[in-house]
Each structure stands twice: as C-alpha cells, then as structure tokens.
Design a protein around this motif. Structure first.
Motif, PDB file in Angstrom:
ATOM      1  N   ILE A  45      66.740  19.306  -5.058  1.00 52.78           N
ATOM      2  CA  ILE A  45      65.680  18.351  -4.725  1.00 52.78           C
ATOM      3  C   ILE A  45      64.362  18.829  -5.322  1.00 52.78           C
ATOM      4  O   ILE A  45      64.190  20.016  -5.623  1.00 52.78           O
ATOM      5  N   ILE A  46      63.484  17.880  -5.518  1.00 52.46           N
ATOM      6  CA  ILE A  46      62.085  18.169  -5.839  1.00 52.46           C
ATOM      7  C   ILE A  46      61.302  17.948  -4.550  1.00 52.46           C
ATOM      8  O   ILE A  46      61.252  16.839  -4.017  1.00 52.46           O
ATOM      9  N   PHE A  47      60.726  18.997  -4.052  1.00 53.90           N
ATOM     10  CA  PHE A  47      60.092  18.965  -2.734  1.00 53.90           C
ATOM     11  C   PHE A  47      58.602  18.680  -2.880  1.00 53.90           C
ATOM     12  O   PHE A  47      57.904  19.325  -3.666  1.00 53.90           O
ATOM     13  N   ILE A  48      58.116  17.699  -2.117  1.00 59.85           N
ATOM     14  CA  ILE A  48      56.681  17.402  -2.031  1.00 59.85           C
ATOM     15  C   ILE A  48      56.324  17.328  -0.551  1.00 59.85           C
ATOM     16  O   ILE A  48      56.805  16.454   0.175  1.00 59.85           O
ATOM     17  N   GLY A  49      55.539  18.262  -0.095  1.00 62.63           N
ATOM     18  CA  GLY A  49      55.112  18.287   1.298  1.00 62.63           C
ATOM     19  C   GLY A  49      53.644  17.950   1.429  1.00 62.63           C
ATOM     20  O   GLY A  49      52.836  18.291   0.566  1.00 62.63           O
ATOM     21  N   ALA A  50      53.303  17.268   2.495  1.00 59.71           N
ATOM     22  CA  ALA A  50      51.914  16.901   2.779  1.00 59.71           C
ATOM     23  C   ALA A  50      51.520  17.492   4.122  1.00 59.71           C
ATOM     24  O   ALA A  50      52.270  17.388   5.099  1.00 59.71           O
TER      25      ALA A  50
ATOM     26  N   PRO B 289      58.006  32.297   1.839  1.00 53.59           N
ATOM     27  CA  PRO B 289      59.012  31.931   0.839  1.00 53.59           C
ATOM     28  C   PRO B 289      58.896  30.494   0.340  1.00 53.59           C
ATOM     29  O   PRO B 289      59.157  30.218  -0.834  1.00 53.59           O
ATOM     30  N   LEU B 290      58.504  29.573   1.225  1.00 49.25           N
ATOM     31  CA  LEU B 290      58.325  28.185   0.785  1.00 49.25           C
ATOM     32  C   LEU B 290      57.122  28.056  -0.136  1.00 49.25           C
ATOM     33  O   LEU B 290      57.160  27.321  -1.140  1.00 49.25           O
ATOM     34  N   LEU B 291      56.038  28.764   0.188  1.00 44.69           N
ATOM     35  CA  LEU B 291      54.844  28.715  -0.659  1.00 44.69           C
ATOM     36  C   LEU B 291      55.115  29.304  -2.034  1.00 44.69           C
ATOM     37  O   LEU B 291      54.523  28.866  -3.033  1.00 44.69           O
ATOM     38  N   SER B 292      56.008  30.299  -2.116  1.00 40.01           N
ATOM     39  CA  SER B 292      56.301  30.902  -3.411  1.00 40.01           C
ATOM     40  C   SER B 292      57.114  29.968  -4.299  1.00 40.01           C
ATOM     41  O   SER B 292      57.152  30.157  -5.521  1.00 40.01           O
ATOM     42  N   ARG B 293      57.768  28.975  -3.715  1.00 41.61           N
ATOM     43  CA  ARG B 293      58.581  28.043  -4.488  1.00 41.61           C
ATOM     44  C   ARG B 293      57.846  26.748  -4.805  1.00 41.61           C
ATOM     45  O   ARG B 293      58.383  25.893  -5.511  1.00 41.61           O
ATOM     46  N   CYS B 294      56.667  26.569  -4.243  1.00 43.78           N
ATOM     47  CA  CYS B 294      55.906  25.331  -4.442  1.00 43.78           C
ATOM     48  C   CYS B 294      54.496  25.668  -4.930  1.00 43.78           C
ATOM     49  O   CYS B 294      53.965  26.742  -4.648  1.00 43.78           O
TER      50      CYS B 294
END
Length: 509
Positions: free
Chosen positions: A237-242, A254-259
C-alpha cells in the motif's frame, strides 16, 4: 317514536310496521337492517331501496341514524344526485403538491473539496514549486507514503484525495479511505489483503496499487500503528496519514521512518477569501445548492469570515452556509407577505456574525498548541514585553485554559527568571495562585494579568538558575562516588562525635 324515526328515513308505513313486528324488543338498528335486507318492495309510491350485496360491509348504525335526516332523492328528479353510502361515494383526488427540486445534502465544505492539486488553495511551500516532493511525485507517477500534519481545515484530506486524481495514470491507483475514529485492525487487514490481491493480479500489464488514506491517524494505538509497517515496507500500500497532532508525540518512530512528514500551515486570509468566492460563484456545487436559488455575498461578508476563522477553511465555509440559510429564511418570510419571489437573496454582515458567533480559536489543552502558547507567554515575560505577555495570557484564557495551571507556571518563572533581582516576585506569584484558587474564573483573570505584568516588568536575574545548573553538572560529572561531607560540616549529637571533630565549624579552638 321508533316508527316515526323510520318513517322520517323515507320507508313506507307498511314496511316500518313489518320491521317493528319482526324485531320486537330489539334496537332500532335491527329494524333498519331488516328493511334493507328485503329483496323486494311492495310500495310503488316511493323509490326502490337498493339491496346491499353479500360482499358489501354492513353500514354503521351510527352513520345510518345520523344520515336519516337527509332528504332522499326522487327518481323523477334527475338534477338531484342520488344518495349513496360514504363507502361507495367517489372522493375527489387531492391535488399533488409540486415537490421542490432535490437539494444536495452534503455540507458546503465537502462539496467544495478540490479534486486535483491545481485546485488546492494555499500551502504554497508544498505545491507552488514544481520541484517540490508532491509535484515531483505526481509528475513521475511515483507516490511515496506521507504523513500530512497541520491544523484543522488546512487541506490535509483534500491533498490526500487530490494526489491520486492528479496522477497521469490515476486509473492504476485504488483510493481507500479510513478514519481512525471508527476503524480498527480488522478494517486495516481487510484493505491490506485486498491490496495484495490486486498487486498480484495484473491487467494488461498494469498493476493496480492501493492508496490508503487514514484520517486522524494519531488516534490509533501502538499495536494498530504497527500493523502498517510491513505493508508499507513491501509496497503493498501507499500510506497517507492525516493528523492534527505532532507526529513526534503521537506516532511511533518506525512509522515515521517509513513516511515523509509534510507540515501544513494555517491558511492566510486571502487564501480563505479565494475559497469563499469560489463557493459563491459555483452554481453546480456551491452556495446556491444550499438554499436552492441564486445568492449574493458581498466582499464585506467574505472579508469578515476570512479574518475570523483562524485559518480554518472548513469553519469559514460552514459559517457562510449557515449565513445563507439564515438570509434565505428571512427572505422567505418577507416574500410570503409581499409575494415578490424574484427578490435576490443577499447575505449581510449581521448574518455572518450570527453564524460565526465568536472568533474561532485553535487550541488544545493537552496538545502542541497548549505548550506553544505557554512558551510564548514565558518568552514574552522574559523579554520584558508586558503587552505581548498579557496578549498571550488572554489567548490562553479565552481558549479555556485552567487559571491555576498558568499561576503555577508564573511561580516557576518568578524564581527561574526574576530570582534575586526582585525577591518580591515569588511572593507576588504565590499570592496570585492563592487568589485564583479563592475566587476562580472569570474574576481571577485580573489577578493573573497583574502578576504577568509585574513579572514582565521586573528586573531579571538567572544567577540562581545558573548556579543550580552548575552544581548539578558537578554532581553528575564527579569521578567515582560523591565526596563525603567534611567533618566540620557534619552534625555532632554525641560527645564521641564531637571528640572526633564532627561539627567543629565555627567552634572555639
């Protein structure tokens, strides 16, 4: 008396006598039913009485008794309509009211959401430059995983949706949206499973990739955020979080390092003004759809809303829609009296003020804005700017901050920044705390303002703060264990300890 009532109904004297004889001791309704059940009438001087069919329901006796006073028709008089029972009488069909045209029930802010990147207003630091990360990703059709961080109403959701629509091969992307307020790990797992299936199944050599947009992503807990890590890493998936909260505080590392984290700023008044004008001019999805007719909004109303929404386009659009509905209601009552349906609907500045009620203040008691404002208050007092200090104090109080929290921070400031330069500052701060505790809001605002002004104008000295920091550093940096207390500084409660030299400081030798 019963015979007289039957005669008044138009029955013959013979039939009435037979009916009364056949129904002796029974109510009048039984005699009436007996007459109506006869298959033939022998009296030729009156019109025949219709015999009800077996399938016809019996007439309500109450209705018969009340309708007996109505004159019966004559067969020779063709101008009189025949008397029929209400069950068989044709009823005039009610006129159908003209239904108003269907309205779009979506809020104005949702209808005016841009579809492509070129339609987005504001956030020039992310979109104006063609070499920016978003523009480059869209031009190369290579979307990265993103975290969009910014205040409400600045375009996070709009940008997330517009990114896919702006790609040259938008058909090769599947856009899925979730809200962290209602979604759970199961919902994420379903989206991921479907994304992996689509990634494996190629159609005409084209791989359909899934773009997962998660709104309010900061509401997910750690285990829920962990579920995104493997699917982002393998490209499923291509993740876009708001999020409106600082990702450093509310999202896992870990999530911040991938986005890539992109920061959105509050919209400027001219940006909000452009959005409002676009809403008033769009006849298909704009303001006219909210009230069902053309509408006029002058520049004064647009300027007022853009100046008082605190950079939140959603707040401005909602207030504009409510203003138009208020004006439409007022005009509707006026046109009903004057029958002037061609009057042009216009929104006034009073309608806008009524819709907005008060200036919108962006604040969160436990989030970043909370710490940003108290930091601004500290730095203003540290810079001896009493006007700025009272301004930031007013911002916090109007946003709903607890006065005792501010008073505690003032006590800290009194010793940390004023210190020995004015020893009365600590007394002032403690007295302010007690005053706030005694009388509460809103009266204690004056106590807080007095203390803030006093501390801002007081001379500053951080000698005590620096001395404490230096001593703390010496304790931490000492080699080995800290040295023992010298004998002459120790306590000497016993004779032996005195003989050993305990507590000899200041003693006669």
């Amino acid at each position: 008396m019963e015979k007289q009532q039957l005669l008044e109904m138009g029955f013959s004297d013979e039939l009435v006598s037979q009916a009364l004889s056949a129904t002796v001791g029974k109510p009048l309704s039984s005699a009436t039913e007996w007459i109506l059940s006869q298959e033939s009438r022998t009296d030729s001087k009156r019109s025949p009485v219709l015999t009800p069919s077996p399938s016809q329901p019996k007439i309500n006796p109450f209705f018969r008794l009340n309708s007996a006073k109505k004159p019966r028709h004559s067969p020779d008089n063709h101008q009189q309509p025949p008397a029929v029972e209400p069950e068989s009488s044709p009823q005039p069909e009610p006129k159908k009211r003209k239904q108003p045209p269907p309205r779009n029930e979506q809020p104005l802010a949702e209808r005016m959401r841009p579809h492509t990147i070129s339609q987005i207003v504001g956030q020039d630091h992310l979109l104006a430059d063609k070499s920016s990360i978003l523009r480059s990703a869209i031009d190369r059709d290579r979307l990265p995983s993103l975290i969009l961080w910014g205040p409400p109403g600045t375009g996070k959701t709009s940008i997330g949706r517009a990114i896919v629509n702006s790609c040259s091969s938008s058909s090769s992307y599947r856009f899925v949206t979730l809200s962290a307020v209602t979604a759970g790990v199961k919902d994420v797992r379903d989206v991921v499973d479907e994304a992996r299936k689509r990634k494996k199944n190629t159609i005409n050599g084209t791989i359909t990739r899934t773009v997962l947009f998660v709104d309010e992503v900061h509401r997910f807990n750690k285990s829920q955020l962990d579920s995104f890590l493997p699917v982002i890493e393998d490209g499923s998936i291509i993740f876009i979080g708001a999020t409106t909260e600082n990702p450093s505080f509310h999202l896992i590392t870990p999530l911040l390092s991938r986005c890539r984290v992109l920061t959105l700023n509050p919209l400027q008044p001219h940006h909000v003004s452009t959005i409002l004008k676009r809403a008033t001019e769009d006849s298909d999805t704009g303001l006219a759809q909210s009230v069902g007719r053309a509408i006029n909004v002058n520049d004064e109303v647009i300027e007022f809303l853009s100046q008082h929404c605190d950079g939140d386009a959603r707040v401005a659009l909602n207030a504009l829609e409510i203003s138009a509905i208020t004006a439409s209601s007022r005009l509707g009552s006026a046109t009903s009296d004057n029958s002037d349906s061609a009057a042009l609907l216009g929104v006034t500045i009073e309608d806008a003020k009524e819709a907005l009620q008060s200036k919108h203040l962006s604040y969160d008691k436990n989030g970043e804005q909370h710490y940003n404002l108290i930091s601004a208050l500290h730095k203003s007092m540290r810079g001896s700017d009493a006007n700025a200090s009272i301004y930031w104090l007013a911002r916090m109080l109007e946003s709903g901050e607890q006065p005792l929290y501010i008073a505690r921070r003032l006590i800290q400031f009194a010793s940390e920044d004023v210190g020995l330069a004015d020893t009365s500052a600590l007394t002032q701060a403690v007295s302010c705390y007690q005053a706030c505790h005694f009388i509460g809001m809103p009266e204690c605002r004056v106590n807080l303002a007095q203390c803030v002004a006093y501390l801002a104008l007081a001379p500053k000295s951080i000698a005590v703060y620096r001395a404490l920091e230096a001593a703390t550093k010496a304790v931490k940096d000492s080699i080995g264990q800290n040295e023992g207390v010298p004998l002459h500084l120790r306590n000497a409660p016993t004779k032996l300890m005195k003989e050993l030299g305990y507590g000899s400081f200041g003693a006669d030798k």
